[in-house]
Design an enzyme around this catalytic site. Structure first.
Site: not given
Ligand code: NAD
Length: 297
Positions: A119, A52, A96
């Protein structure tokens, strides 16, 4: 059989995003800025976050990676999220997953400002998505929709079967495939660990999305000839021939299923790169929306 090539499609979309960032900055817009939080040093999480951050660099985004030890408390982590919520230079925040067992992922996700929830995991984001209101879409299902669009696969009226009901993949995928939108308008069955006679259900599927986390779980005898297969799973299996000692496989028994179907995503190189593109698209949307909000307020 045609391979749905996530590397190819993501390269195409990333080129568009890169140009959009240049145009946005030429109009005086700020660089999109994604902040990622990584707790501990789980090798798979390290790899995902590394990808990312590299993609941010590739697309001209700013990125910040905040690393914390596994001993960080839930309260301390939420404080860190709040600092990012209050930092006007940050447009998107991601944590994460998985987090260590003593930290509730829900509590941390709920603490993210929904305007920065790139997200697409926050309850407000998912609620808006469920109601068909404009929202960030969860990155993996969003990436899959972009993949279907790229290959001009029209799922209208198809029998789709989603295997796995997680909040980040299976459940939102079910909502998105069935909503009155394009892509969408499919008839979708959501299956899970308590589903009985899964094979009877998948054998009727025109399209299967496998998001289970079990290597090669979907076997050739579960697939109708000509079906479309989207394999979300990323599983490490031992492989002594590799320097790393492992290789990645999906939830689908690719070698035996691929010859049967019309389209299939490989692992790696299928859904994974599309998830990153979903995240990057959301982050670009975030910087634009936040700039609009700043003008209005
Ligand atoms: P999860 O563990 O949260 O959910 C798995 C789901 O599978 C559960 O809902 C469970 O009910 C279902 N399941 C388990 N056993 C089953 C069975 N025997 N039959 C039917 N359903 C069963 O997983 P997740 O976060 O949704 O991830 C699923 C997989 O996708 C994992 O391998 C993960 O690493 C991968 N993943 C990949 C990407 C990507 O970008 N490619 C993104 C997210 C997750």
């Amino acid at each position: 059989m045609q391979i749905l090539d996530g590397n190819l499609v993501s390269a195409h979309i990333k080129a568009q995003i890169k140009q959009e960032v240049i145009d946005w900055q030429a109009q005086g817009g700020k660089k999109p800025h994604l902040a990622a939080i990584l707790v501990g040093n789980n090798p798979a999480s390290e790899a995902y976050v590394g990808n990312k951050v590299r993609t941010c660099q590739e697309l001209g985004y700013e990125s910040t990676l905040l690393r914390f030890g596994v001993d960080i408390t839930e309260e301390e982590l939420i404080n860190e999220v709040n600092k990012l919520n209050n930092d006007d230079s940050v447009d998107g925040i991601l944590t994460q997953l998985p987090l260590p067992k003593h930290i509730s992922p829900d509590a941390v996700i709920n603490s993210i400002n929904p305007a920065k929830d790139v997200d697409g995991f926050h309850p407000i984001t998912q609620g808006k998505m469920l109601l068909g209101q404009p929202s960030f879409l969860p990155a993996t299902p969003y990436g899959i929709l972009m993949m279907l669009e790229y290959y001009k696969i029209d799922v209208t009226g198809m029998n789709c079967v989603v295997i796995g009901r997680s909040n980040i993949v299976g459940t939102p995928m079910t909502v998105l495939l069935s909503r009155n939108a394009n892509p969408g308008n499919a008839t979708v069955t959501l299956t899970h660990s308590r589903t009985k006679n899964l094979k009877d259900i998948t054998l009727n599927a025109d399209l299967i999305v496998a998001a289970i986390g079990k290597p090669k779980y979907v076997t050739a005898d579960m697939v109708k000839p000509g079906a479309i297969i989207i394999d979300v799973g990323i599983n490490r299996i031992e492989d002594a021939t590799r320097k790393s000692g492992f290789r990645l496989v999906g939830d689908v028994d690719y070698d035996n299923v691929a010859p049967l179907c019309s389209y299939i995503t490989p692992v790696p190189g299928g859904v994974g790169p599309m998830t990153i593109v979903g995240l990057m698209k959301n982050t670009l949307d975030a910087v634009k929306q936040n700039a609009k909000q700043a003008v209005l307020s």
